[in-house]
Enzyme design. Structure first.
Site, PDB file in Angstrom:
ATOM      1  CG  HIS A 101      32.478 -30.057 -17.233  1.00 47.87           C
ATOM      2  ND1 HIS A 101      32.505 -29.895 -15.860  1.00 47.87           N
ATOM      3  CD2 HIS A 101      33.726 -29.771 -17.675  1.00 47.87           C
ATOM      4  CE1 HIS A 101      33.725 -29.524 -15.497  1.00 47.87           C
ATOM      5  NE2 HIS A 101      34.475 -29.448 -16.563  1.00 47.87           N
ATOM      6  CD  GLU A 171      27.046 -23.813 -19.815  1.00 46.78           C
ATOM      7  OE1 GLU A 171      26.478 -22.841 -19.278  1.00 46.78           O
ATOM      8  OE2 GLU A 171      27.796 -24.577 -19.192  1.00 46.78           O
TER       9      GLU A 171
HETATM   10  N1  LIG Z   1      28.042 -39.095 -10.173  1.00 48.02           N
HETATM   11  C1  LIG Z   1      28.187 -37.901 -10.775  1.00 48.02           C
HETATM   12  N2  LIG Z   1      27.691 -36.798 -10.187  1.00 48.02           N
HETATM   13  C2  LIG Z   1      27.830 -35.586 -10.784  1.00 48.02           C
HETATM   14  C3  LIG Z   1      28.511 -35.458 -12.015  1.00 48.02           C
HETATM   15  C4  LIG Z   1      29.030 -36.652 -12.613  1.00 48.02           C
HETATM   16  O1  LIG Z   1      29.618 -36.612 -13.740  1.00 48.02           O
HETATM   17  N3  LIG Z   1      28.848 -37.840 -11.975  1.00 48.02           N
HETATM   18  N4  LIG Z   1      28.697 -34.206 -12.602  1.00 48.02           N
HETATM   19  C5  LIG Z   1      28.544 -33.078 -11.666  1.00 48.02           C
HETATM   20  C6  LIG Z   1      28.620 -31.729 -12.310  1.00 48.02           C
HETATM   21  N5  LIG Z   1      30.025 -31.267 -12.218  1.00 48.02           N
HETATM   22  C7  LIG Z   1      30.675 -30.997 -13.384  1.00 48.02           C
HETATM   23  O2  LIG Z   1      30.107 -31.010 -14.493  1.00 48.02           O
HETATM   24  C8  LIG Z   1      30.646 -31.075 -10.955  1.00 48.02           C
HETATM   25  C9  LIG Z   1      29.934 -30.432  -9.940  1.00 48.02           C
HETATM   26  C10 LIG Z   1      30.537 -30.244  -8.694  1.00 48.02           C
HETATM   27  C11 LIG Z   1      31.831 -30.712  -8.453  1.00 48.02           C
HETATM   28  C12 LIG Z   1      32.442 -30.535  -7.090  1.00 48.02           C
HETATM   29  O3  LIG Z   1      33.647 -30.586  -6.920  1.00 48.02           O
HETATM   30  N6  LIG Z   1      31.577 -30.337  -6.065  1.00 48.02           N
HETATM   31  C13 LIG Z   1      32.066 -30.097  -4.687  1.00 48.02           C
HETATM   32  C14 LIG Z   1      30.911 -29.650  -3.779  1.00 48.02           C
HETATM   33  C15 LIG Z   1      30.453 -28.248  -4.162  1.00 48.02           C
HETATM   34  C16 LIG Z   1      29.300 -27.767  -3.278  1.00 48.02           C
HETATM   35  O4  LIG Z   1      28.703 -28.609  -2.558  1.00 48.02           O
HETATM   36  O5  LIG Z   1      29.011 -26.544  -3.342  1.00 48.02           O
HETATM   37  C17 LIG Z   1      32.637 -31.395  -4.108  1.00 48.02           C
HETATM   38  O6  LIG Z   1      32.232 -32.509  -4.526  1.00 48.02           O
HETATM   39  O7  LIG Z   1      33.466 -31.239  -3.187  1.00 48.02           O
HETATM   40  C18 LIG Z   1      32.550 -31.324  -9.461  1.00 48.02           C
HETATM   41  C19 LIG Z   1      31.967 -31.499 -10.724  1.00 48.02           C
HETATM   42  C20 LIG Z   1      27.278 -33.193 -10.859  1.00 48.02           C
HETATM   43  N7  LIG Z   1      27.283 -34.494 -10.190  1.00 48.02           N
HETATM   44  N1  LIG Z   2      30.873 -28.834 -13.233  1.00 50.28           N
HETATM   45  C1  LIG Z   2      29.516 -28.378 -13.160  1.00 50.28           C
HETATM   46  C2  LIG Z   2      29.426 -26.934 -13.597  1.00 50.28           C
HETATM   47  O1  LIG Z   2      30.352 -26.171 -13.398  1.00 50.28           O
HETATM   48  N2  LIG Z   2      28.298 -26.600 -14.205  1.00 50.28           N
HETATM   49  C3  LIG Z   2      28.118 -25.264 -14.702  1.00 50.28           C
HETATM   50  O2  LIG Z   2      27.370 -24.485 -13.781  1.00 50.28           O
HETATM   51  C4  LIG Z   2      26.780 -23.415 -14.526  1.00 50.28           C
HETATM   52  C5  LIG Z   2      25.341 -23.295 -14.078  1.00 50.28           C
HETATM   53  O3  LIG Z   2      24.805 -22.097 -14.602  1.00 50.28           O
HETATM   54  P1  LIG Z   2      23.197 -21.875 -14.485  1.00 50.28           P
HETATM   55  O4  LIG Z   2      22.835 -22.156 -13.034  1.00 50.28           O
HETATM   56  O5  LIG Z   2      23.010 -20.439 -14.886  1.00 50.28           O
HETATM   57  O6  LIG Z   2      22.545 -22.839 -15.444  1.00 50.28           O
HETATM   58  C6  LIG Z   2      26.867 -23.789 -16.025  1.00 50.28           C
HETATM   59  O7  LIG Z   2      27.864 -23.015 -16.667  1.00 50.28           O
HETATM   60  C7  LIG Z   2      27.298 -25.244 -15.972  1.00 50.28           C
HETATM   61  O8  LIG Z   2      28.084 -25.655 -17.077  1.00 50.28           O
END
Ligand SMILES: Nc1nc2c(c(=O)[nH]1)N[C@@H](CN(C=O)c1ccc(C(=O)N[C@@H](CCC(=O)O)C(=O)O)cc1)CN2
Ligand SMILES: NCC(=O)N[C@@H]1O[C@H](COP(=O)([O-])[O-])[C@@H](O)[C@H]1O
Length: 193
Positions: A101, A171
């Protein structure tokens, strides 16, 4: 290992580079939630098999869990994956799904907190510091056990793009090594890797 991503795939590329000639760990599969995701081209350059998710099948069936198990995938890495991982996959890979994240959780996490939205919120809040969090994945967004955090400064003059650049650097420097350490420190989960 399978890497799940939705976008450019720079983290996936660093992970594929890191494990390209590793004696006991390999990237077997790159899974994308979008058919035009840049991560797919990066995987092709490494000769890694790719898969594009069907949203209905992903959320409503166990098909992708079986696909991963049939390929003997031991660990799932989320690297810019933007869908919520459903309970069936979380349970099937309990303790074996890691996510990165782009902020210092528990701050700036949860639904809607991804990519630039995170950096914009950090800057809007006037934070002097940000960073990355690598954590285990459970059924709630950004809620799992933290495995690693690294920080960077946020200057008053920084734009979201400036901050994104600092975050990506962190990252790319840390994610692959944290994955390797996690595998090596958990032989019960991963055998004698
Ligand atoms: N069960 C889990 N699934 C995911 C997690 C997690 O911790 N538990 N982490 C995410 C990654 N993430 C942050 O690190 C994150 C990614 C996306 C969202 C979000 O709000 N997504 C939108 C949809 C976006 C799209 O479809 O383009 C949504 O849910 O409305 C929040 C956090 C990966 N999965
Ligand atoms: N909450 C999830 C989120 O925001 N993830 C972020 O998406 C980017 C992906 O970059 P990449 O496609 O170049 O690896 C990264 O910065 C990662 O931390």
């Amino acid at each position: 290992m399978a890497i799940f991503a939705s976008g450019a795939g720079s983290n996936a590329e660093k992970i594929m580079e890191h494990f390209e000639n590793h004696p006991s760990v390999c990237v077997k599969l790159v899974v994308a939630s979008k058919k035009n995701a840049g991560v797919l081209d990066r995987a092709a350059r490494f000769g890694v098999e790719t898969m594009i998710l069907n949203k209905t099948i992903f959320f409503d069936t166990n098909i992708y869990v079986k696909e991963l198990q049939n390929r003997h995938i031991d660990i799932v890495i989320l690297a810019g994956f933007l869908w919520k991982v459903p309970a069936n996959l979380v349970v099937a890979f309990q303790g074996r799904i890691l996510n990165i994240h782009p902020a210092l959780l528990p701050g700036y996490g949860g639904k809607g907190m991804y990519g630039h939205f995170v950096h914009e919120a950090v800057i809007a809040a006037g934070e002097k510091e940000s960073g990355i969090t690598i954590h285990l994945v459970d059924e709630v967004y950004d809620h799992g056990k933290h495995l690693y955090q690294a920080t960077c400064s946020v200057e008053p003059t920084d734009s979201p793009d400036d901050l994104a650049k600092k975050i990506h650097e962190l990252e790319h420097r840390h994610f692959a090594a944290v994955i390797e350490n996690y595998i090596q420190e958990n032989p019960v989960l991963f055998g004698a890797a």
